[in-house]
Structure formats: C-alpha cells, structure tokens
Scaffold this motif. Structure first.
Motif, PDB file in Angstrom:
ATOM      1  N   TYR A 171       3.341   9.129   0.053  1.00 51.12           N
ATOM      2  CA  TYR A 171       2.590   9.065   1.300  1.00 51.12           C
ATOM      3  C   TYR A 171       1.596  10.212   1.402  1.00 51.12           C
ATOM      4  O   TYR A 171       1.665  11.196   0.674  1.00 51.12           O
ATOM      5  CB  TYR A 171       3.523   9.043   2.512  1.00 51.12           C
ATOM      6  CG  TYR A 171       4.509  10.177   2.614  1.00 51.12           C
ATOM      7  CD1 TYR A 171       4.216  11.327   3.341  1.00 51.12           C
ATOM      8  CD2 TYR A 171       5.755  10.097   1.993  1.00 51.12           C
ATOM      9  CE1 TYR A 171       5.133  12.362   3.443  1.00 51.12           C
ATOM     10  CE2 TYR A 171       6.671  11.125   2.095  1.00 51.12           C
ATOM     11  CZ  TYR A 171       6.359  12.248   2.827  1.00 51.12           C
ATOM     12  OH  TYR A 171       7.271  13.271   2.920  1.00 51.12           O
ATOM     13  N   VAL A 172       0.659  10.037   2.322  1.00 55.55           N
ATOM     14  CA  VAL A 172      -0.353  11.036   2.629  1.00 55.55           C
ATOM     15  C   VAL A 172       0.002  11.608   3.989  1.00 55.55           C
ATOM     16  O   VAL A 172       0.364  10.877   4.912  1.00 55.55           O
ATOM     17  CB  VAL A 172      -1.771  10.402   2.654  1.00 55.55           C
ATOM     18  CG1 VAL A 172      -2.808  11.402   3.128  1.00 55.55           C
ATOM     19  CG2 VAL A 172      -2.126   9.856   1.279  1.00 55.55           C
ATOM     20  N   ILE A 173      -0.091  12.927   4.102  1.00 53.85           N
ATOM     21  CA  ILE A 173       0.231  13.608   5.347  1.00 53.85           C
ATOM     22  C   ILE A 173      -0.816  14.684   5.610  1.00 53.85           C
ATOM     23  O   ILE A 173      -1.402  15.220   4.673  1.00 53.85           O
ATOM     24  CB  ILE A 173       1.655  14.208   5.304  1.00 53.85           C
ATOM     25  CG1 ILE A 173       2.108  14.654   6.679  1.00 53.85           C
ATOM     26  CG2 ILE A 173       1.764  15.304   4.276  1.00 53.85           C
ATOM     27  CD1 ILE A 173       3.592  14.953   6.777  1.00 53.85           C
ATOM     28  N   LYS A 174      -1.031  14.987   6.869  1.00 55.37           N
ATOM     29  CA  LYS A 174      -2.019  15.992   7.251  1.00 55.37           C
ATOM     30  C   LYS A 174      -1.326  17.109   8.016  1.00 55.37           C
ATOM     31  O   LYS A 174      -0.583  16.849   8.960  1.00 55.37           O
ATOM     32  CB  LYS A 174      -3.094  15.347   8.130  1.00 55.37           C
ATOM     33  CG  LYS A 174      -4.146  16.306   8.658  1.00 55.37           C
ATOM     34  CD  LYS A 174      -5.158  15.510   9.477  1.00 55.37           C
ATOM     35  CE  LYS A 174      -6.109  16.368  10.222  1.00 55.37           C
ATOM     36  NZ  LYS A 174      -7.026  15.556  11.043  1.00 55.37           N
ATOM     37  N   HIS A 175      -1.556  18.349   7.593  1.00 57.91           N
ATOM     38  CA  HIS A 175      -1.064  19.534   8.294  1.00 57.91           C
ATOM     39  C   HIS A 175      -2.237  20.250   8.937  1.00 57.91           C
ATOM     40  O   HIS A 175      -3.308  20.344   8.349  1.00 57.91           O
ATOM     41  CB  HIS A 175      -0.385  20.509   7.337  1.00 57.91           C
ATOM     42  CG  HIS A 175       0.953  20.077   6.860  1.00 57.91           C
ATOM     43  ND1 HIS A 175       1.751  20.887   6.102  1.00 57.91           N
ATOM     44  CD2 HIS A 175       1.646  18.920   7.007  1.00 57.91           C
ATOM     45  CE1 HIS A 175       2.872  20.259   5.807  1.00 57.91           C
ATOM     46  NE2 HIS A 175       2.824  19.060   6.346  1.00 57.91           N
ATOM     47  N   TRP A 187      -8.227   7.844   2.911  1.00 57.69           N
ATOM     48  CA  TRP A 187      -7.113   8.628   2.393  1.00 57.69           C
ATOM     49  C   TRP A 187      -6.078   7.756   1.701  1.00 57.69           C
ATOM     50  O   TRP A 187      -5.416   8.206   0.765  1.00 57.69           O
ATOM     51  CB  TRP A 187      -6.521   9.511   3.483  1.00 57.69           C
ATOM     52  CG  TRP A 187      -7.582  10.461   3.945  1.00 57.69           C
ATOM     53  CD1 TRP A 187      -8.157  10.526   5.177  1.00 57.69           C
ATOM     54  CD2 TRP A 187      -8.251  11.443   3.144  1.00 57.69           C
ATOM     55  NE1 TRP A 187      -9.145  11.479   5.205  1.00 57.69           N
ATOM     56  CE2 TRP A 187      -9.224  12.065   3.963  1.00 57.69           C
ATOM     57  CE3 TRP A 187      -8.143  11.859   1.832  1.00 57.69           C
ATOM     58  CZ2 TRP A 187     -10.062  13.076   3.510  1.00 57.69           C
ATOM     59  CZ3 TRP A 187      -8.975  12.862   1.373  1.00 57.69           C
ATOM     60  CH2 TRP A 187      -9.922  13.462   2.207  1.00 57.69           C
ATOM     61  N   GLU A 188      -5.944   6.497   2.116  1.00 56.84           N
ATOM     62  CA  GLU A 188      -5.083   5.574   1.375  1.00 56.84           C
ATOM     63  C   GLU A 188      -5.641   5.361  -0.023  1.00 56.84           C
ATOM     64  O   GLU A 188      -4.906   5.416  -1.010  1.00 56.84           O
ATOM     65  CB  GLU A 188      -4.974   4.238   2.110  1.00 56.84           C
ATOM     66  CG  GLU A 188      -4.081   4.298   3.330  1.00 56.84           C
ATOM     67  CD  GLU A 188      -4.102   2.997   4.130  1.00 56.84           C
ATOM     68  OE1 GLU A 188      -5.011   2.154   3.914  1.00 56.84           O
ATOM     69  OE2 GLU A 188      -3.218   2.841   4.979  1.00 56.84           O
ATOM     70  N   THR A 189      -6.953   5.134  -0.103  1.00 56.43           N
ATOM     71  CA  THR A 189      -7.597   4.938  -1.400  1.00 56.43           C
ATOM     72  C   THR A 189      -7.473   6.196  -2.266  1.00 56.43           C
ATOM     73  O   THR A 189      -7.141   6.108  -3.455  1.00 56.43           O
ATOM     74  CB  THR A 189      -9.084   4.562  -1.211  1.00 56.43           C
ATOM     75  OG1 THR A 189      -9.151   3.357  -0.451  1.00 56.43           O
ATOM     76  CG2 THR A 189      -9.782   4.376  -2.548  1.00 56.43           C
ATOM     77  N   ALA A 190      -7.734   7.358  -1.685  1.00 56.75           N
ATOM     78  CA  ALA A 190      -7.620   8.617  -2.438  1.00 56.75           C
ATOM     79  C   ALA A 190      -6.188   8.832  -2.922  1.00 56.75           C
ATOM     80  O   ALA A 190      -5.964   9.245  -4.073  1.00 56.75           O
ATOM     81  CB  ALA A 190      -8.075   9.792  -1.576  1.00 56.75           C
ATOM     82  N   GLY A 191      -5.205   8.556  -2.067  1.00 58.43           N
ATOM     83  CA  GLY A 191      -3.806   8.712  -2.450  1.00 58.43           C
ATOM     84  C   GLY A 191      -3.401   7.745  -3.548  1.00 58.43           C
ATOM     85  O   GLY A 191      -2.709   8.114  -4.507  1.00 58.43           O
ATOM     86  N   GLU A 192      -3.822   6.493  -3.427  1.00 58.90           N
ATOM     87  CA  GLU A 192      -3.498   5.493  -4.442  1.00 58.90           C
ATOM     88  C   GLU A 192      -4.133   5.853  -5.781  1.00 58.90           C
ATOM     89  O   GLU A 192      -3.514   5.706  -6.837  1.00 58.90           O
ATOM     90  CB  GLU A 192      -3.939   4.107  -3.974  1.00 58.90           C
ATOM     91  CG  GLU A 192      -3.079   3.592  -2.834  1.00 58.90           C
ATOM     92  CD  GLU A 192      -3.661   2.388  -2.117  1.00 58.90           C
ATOM     93  OE1 GLU A 192      -4.808   1.968  -2.450  1.00 58.90           O
ATOM     94  OE2 GLU A 192      -2.988   1.871  -1.204  1.00 58.90           O
TER      95      GLU A 192
END
Length: 135
Positions: free
Chosen positions: A78-82, A119-124
C-alpha cells in the motif's frame, strides 16, 4: 492509505537476500517489525513536510525475522502519506530546530492522499521493479 492490487501478494522470498537487494535500491526495512512480520518501505515522493511511502508488508513464512535465511510471504502492499511539522521547534531545550526534524513523530501517519490514481500507478510500478529483486 491506498491498497495496491499487484502480483507480489503471496510470493515467497528469502529475507536476508531480499533485504540486501532492496536496501541497495533505496528501500528500508520498516521499523515496526517483530519476529513474525515486517515491511520494506520506500519513499515515492517528498515535498516539505509531506512524504508518500510505498510499504511492502510481509509475514514470516518459516523461521524468525532476525535470521538471514528466514522465508517471508508478502501481503498486500500500500501507499501511505505522512505529514510532519516543518516549522521551527518551539521547545527551547530542543537540540534540533530548523526546517525538518527527521526523528519527530508524524503529525498525521495516514494523511489524505490527493491524486490517488497517480500514486496507485507509481506504487504499482515500484512493485513491478521490486518483484525483480525476487528473481
């Protein structure tokens, strides 16, 4: 948090070998591990006090996580933002002041992610590259 549908979920790997490869490509062995689970983390984007991470979690399949030969099994990445405070430290006794304290707790560990498809595309894409470490 954005969960990613990728081919990594359920794959097995040797922890020590993978850790060595992943660290050489900018991944960090996540700090919240125990002997039964952990994650590899990578920064997808950082600007000001906002950081977007890719987290690749796993469970121990066989062995214990402090052993180089341990077998691990990947879970859904998963992608998460801090978000952290980038202002001056208002505590006069602090040794760290300025624009960024890398040791501070995030103000928001699961901040809202804008432009989710980006961000989904970048993560994938990052997971596809990560899968090459398993070969």
């Amino acid at each position: 948090m954005l969960e990613l549908d990728t081919n990594i979920e359920g794959k097995l790997a040797s922890f020590g070998v993978l850790r060595d490869k992943a660290v050489n490509h900018g991944y960090h062995f996540g700090g919240g591990w125990d002997y039964h689970q952990g994650s590899f983390d990578s920064i997808l984007h950082r600007e000001g006090g906002e950081t977007i991470y890719l987290r690749v979690p796993f469970d121990v399949y066989e062995g214990e996580l402090d052993d180089y030969q341990t077998s691990i099994k990947f879970k859904k990445p998963y992608v998460i933002k801090h978000v952290v405070n980038t202002g001056l430290d208002k505590d006069s006794s602090s040794l760290v002041s300025g624009s960024f304290n890398q040791f501070q707790e995030p103000l928001d560990r699961d901040a809202q992610i804008r432009d989710k498809s980006r961000w989904e595309t970048a993560g994938e894409f990052a997971i596809e590259e990560f899968l090459e470490f398993l070969e």
